[in-house]
Motif scaffolding. Structure first.
Motif, PDB file in Angstrom:
ATOM      1  N   ASN A 183       0.843  -1.200   0.000  1.00  0.00           N
ATOM      2  CA  ASN A 183       0.000   0.000   0.000  1.00  0.00           C
ATOM      3  C   ASN A 183       0.879   1.252   0.000  1.00  0.00           C
ATOM      4  O   ASN A 183       1.657   1.472   0.932  1.00  0.00           O
ATOM      5  CB  ASN A 183      -0.920   0.025   1.225  1.00  0.00           C
ATOM      6  N   LEU A 184       0.743   2.040  -1.050  1.00  0.00           N
ATOM      7  CA  LEU A 184       1.444   3.315  -1.105  1.00  0.00           C
ATOM      8  C   LEU A 184       0.820   4.290  -0.108  1.00  0.00           C
ATOM      9  O   LEU A 184      -0.405   4.454  -0.069  1.00  0.00           O
ATOM     10  CB  LEU A 184       1.376   3.898  -2.519  1.00  0.00           C
ATOM     11  N   GLN A 185       1.643   4.945   0.682  1.00  0.00           N
ATOM     12  CA  GLN A 185       1.148   5.922   1.635  1.00  0.00           C
ATOM     13  C   GLN A 185       1.137   7.318   1.024  1.00  0.00           C
ATOM     14  O   GLN A 185       0.115   7.973   0.962  1.00  0.00           O
ATOM     15  CB  GLN A 185       2.020   5.905   2.900  1.00  0.00           C
ATOM     16  N   ASP A 186       2.277   7.781   0.577  1.00  0.00           N
ATOM     17  CA  ASP A 186       2.395   9.109  -0.028  1.00  0.00           C
ATOM     18  C   ASP A 186       3.371   9.032  -1.193  1.00  0.00           C
ATOM     19  O   ASP A 186       4.424   8.407  -1.092  1.00  0.00           O
ATOM     20  CB  ASP A 186       2.898  10.152   0.986  1.00  0.00           C
ATOM     21  N   VAL A 187       2.969   9.676  -2.290  1.00  0.00           N
ATOM     22  CA  VAL A 187       3.867   9.871  -3.432  1.00  0.00           C
ATOM     23  C   VAL A 187       3.886  11.372  -3.697  1.00  0.00           C
ATOM     24  O   VAL A 187       2.889  11.943  -4.141  1.00  0.00           O
ATOM     25  CB  VAL A 187       3.394   9.100  -4.675  1.00  0.00           C
ATOM     26  N   GLU A 188       5.008  12.018  -3.383  1.00  0.00           N
ATOM     27  CA  GLU A 188       5.084  13.470  -3.459  1.00  0.00           C
ATOM     28  C   GLU A 188       6.312  13.899  -4.241  1.00  0.00           C
ATOM     29  O   GLU A 188       7.216  13.094  -4.517  1.00  0.00           O
ATOM     30  CB  GLU A 188       5.137  14.068  -2.047  1.00  0.00           C
ATOM     31  N   LEU A 189       6.337  15.179  -4.545  1.00  0.00           N
ATOM     32  CA  LEU A 189       7.487  15.791  -5.208  1.00  0.00           C
ATOM     33  C   LEU A 189       8.357  16.490  -4.180  1.00  0.00           C
ATOM     34  O   LEU A 189       7.842  17.024  -3.190  1.00  0.00           O
ATOM     35  CB  LEU A 189       7.017  16.795  -6.259  1.00  0.00           C
ATOM     36  N   PRO A 190       9.653  16.516  -4.381  1.00  0.00           N
ATOM     37  CA  PRO A 190      10.532  17.154  -3.391  1.00  0.00           C
ATOM     38  C   PRO A 190      10.395  18.672  -3.360  1.00  0.00           C
ATOM     39  O   PRO A 190      10.695  19.298  -2.352  1.00  0.00           O
ATOM     40  CB  PRO A 190      11.936  16.726  -3.838  1.00  0.00           C
ATOM     41  N   ASN A 191       9.927  19.289  -4.455  1.00  0.00           N
ATOM     42  CA  ASN A 191       9.783  20.740  -4.518  1.00  0.00           C
ATOM     43  C   ASN A 191       8.355  21.134  -4.159  1.00  0.00           C
ATOM     44  O   ASN A 191       7.387  20.568  -4.675  1.00  0.00           O
ATOM     45  CB  ASN A 191      10.139  21.235  -5.931  1.00  0.00           C
ATOM     46  N   GLU A 192       8.205  22.136  -3.286  1.00  0.00           N
ATOM     47  CA  GLU A 192       6.896  22.528  -2.794  1.00  0.00           C
ATOM     48  C   GLU A 192       6.020  23.112  -3.897  1.00  0.00           C
ATOM     49  O   GLU A 192       4.818  22.810  -3.986  1.00  0.00           O
ATOM     50  CB  GLU A 192       7.051  23.534  -1.641  1.00  0.00           C
ATOM     51  N   GLU A 193       6.569  23.965  -4.758  1.00  0.00           N
ATOM     52  CA  GLU A 193       5.771  24.582  -5.805  1.00  0.00           C
ATOM     53  C   GLU A 193       5.265  23.543  -6.805  1.00  0.00           C
ATOM     54  O   GLU A 193       4.093  23.550  -7.205  1.00  0.00           O
ATOM     55  CB  GLU A 193       6.592  25.649  -6.529  1.00  0.00           C
ATOM     56  N   VAL A 194       6.168  22.658  -7.197  1.00  0.00           N
ATOM     57  CA  VAL A 194       5.754  21.600  -8.121  1.00  0.00           C
ATOM     58  C   VAL A 194       4.737  20.683  -7.455  1.00  0.00           C
ATOM     59  O   VAL A 194       3.783  20.212  -8.073  1.00  0.00           O
ATOM     60  CB  VAL A 194       6.980  20.814  -8.606  1.00  0.00           C
ATOM     61  N   ARG A 195       4.931  20.439  -6.166  1.00  0.00           N
ATOM     62  CA  ARG A 195       3.986  19.601  -5.426  1.00  0.00           C
ATOM     63  C   ARG A 195       2.592  20.223  -5.416  1.00  0.00           C
ATOM     64  O   ARG A 195       1.576  19.540  -5.613  1.00  0.00           O
ATOM     65  CB  ARG A 195       4.493  19.389  -4.004  1.00  0.00           C
ATOM     66  N   GLN A 196       2.519  21.532  -5.208  1.00  0.00           N
ATOM     67  CA  GLN A 196       1.223  22.204  -5.234  1.00  0.00           C
ATOM     68  C   GLN A 196       0.585  22.135  -6.611  1.00  0.00           C
ATOM     69  O   GLN A 196      -0.631  21.959  -6.738  1.00  0.00           O
ATOM     70  CB  GLN A 196       1.382  23.660  -4.789  1.00  0.00           C
ATOM     71  N   ALA A 197       1.407  22.264  -7.657  1.00  0.00           N
ATOM     72  CA  ALA A 197       0.861  22.186  -9.011  1.00  0.00           C
ATOM     73  C   ALA A 197       0.266  20.808  -9.284  1.00  0.00           C
ATOM     74  O   ALA A 197      -0.838  20.679  -9.832  1.00  0.00           O
ATOM     75  CB  ALA A 197       1.946  22.510 -10.032  1.00  0.00           C
TER      76      ALA A 197
END
Length: 319
Positions: A183-197
């Protein structure tokens, strides 16, 4: 006290100690949540899964190893401390996708010990080996996936692929473990701006799915109503068709009866039809009918605003 007596006491004490050790180590219990394996001079026997009181040869001839039958959880990329805090390991979860982007992915692996003998003797540290196999599996799957799939709608496929690959690796390692789920918990981007996009993109995808589902429900509702109206119209038309056919058949039967009577006696039938027509056309008028000796009938409507002229159906006037 003589030396012989002292040696005798020491010998009896040692014998009693060995006897106590033998009695204490010749039995063991297995709980419902446990499985045990008996080891005889280093040779492991078959797993024992039935709960209850069991007996064996005393130590050091035989020893017992007990393992849990419950499901374990491997937390990859983070660790939950005793006080409930989450500690993340970004270096462990940082991965490169198939389109050369970087993501942070952590997951939970549910696993169980299915072969105690292989778990105890085929690997020095099977938990560490499982952790390494999990890292290799998720990195391989993420490395062949696009970043959009990893962040939005492709998580279920990534989980299934990782579970299958990890199960194959564990089988090859032969460490007595079975992988139940990934089960994947979180898949995120290391950069905050890109993550918000990408979060905005994910929200838009969810809104799109909601709108599509709403449109589908509305379409089904309208189709149901239209089909109901269509069936009602067809049913009414069918009823009207049947009624008109039956009415036409009745009119034909009535006409055939009238024609048969007319063929037998034309004059009487003609006079009767004229009378019925007058009653239908002039329902409120009072008519006086005079029948002459020669047969023709004269109809005199004497009521109304003015006296109407006599109407002669056929023949000459009677004087």
């Amino acid at each position: 006290m003589t030396t012989k007596r002292v040696l005798t006491i020491i010998s009896v004490s040692i014998a009693g100690l060995f006897l106590l050790i033998a009695l204490a180590t010749s039995w063991y219990t297995v709980d419902e949540s446990e499985q045990a394996i008996v080891i005889t001079f280093g040779d492991a026997g078959d797993p024992i899964t039935e709960p209850g009181l069991k007996f064996k040869m005393p130590w050091p001839v035989q020893t017992v190893e007990k393992l849990s039958k419950e499901t374990f959880s491997l937390q990859f990329g983070y660790q939950q401390t005793a006080d409930g805090e989450i500690v993340s390991y970004d270096d462990e979860t940082k991965m490169i996708t198939g389109d050369d982007n970087i993501v942070l992915a952590d997951l939970v692996v549910q696993w169980r010990i299915t072969n105690p003998r292989d778990y105890l003797f085929n690997s020095e540290n099977p938990r560490e080996l499982l952790h390494s196999a999990t890292s290799a599996s998720i990195r391989s799957v993420i490395g062949s996936s696009r970043i959009d799939d990893a962040l939005t709608s492709g998580k279920a496929e990534i989980e299934a692929s990782t579970r299958d690959l990890l199960a194959d690796l564990v089988t090859k390692y032969d460490i007595g473990i079975s992988v139940l789920s990934v089960n994947l918990q979180d898949v995120e981007l290391p950069n905050e701006e890109v993550r918000q996009a990408f979060t905005a993109v994910r929200d838009a995808e969810e809104q799109k799915n909601i709108k599509v589902n709403q449109a589908g429900r509305y379409e089904n509702q309208r189709l149901g109503e239209a089909n109901g109206e269509k069936d009602a119209i067809i049913s009414n038309a069918t009823g009207e068709k049947i009624a008109r056919i039956e009415q036409a058949r009745g009119d034909v039967a009535l006409f055939n009866e009238l024609y048969a009577e007319y063929a037998q006696n034309e004059q009487i039938t003609r006079d009767r039809l004229i009378l019925e027509t007058l009653e239908a056309v002039l329902p409120n008028a009072q008519l006086y009918i005079m029948n002459g000796d020669n047969g023709p009938m004269t109809y005199l409507p004497l009521t109304g605003p003015r006296a109407a002229a006599p109407v002669v159906t056929e023949g000459t006037d009677n004087e």
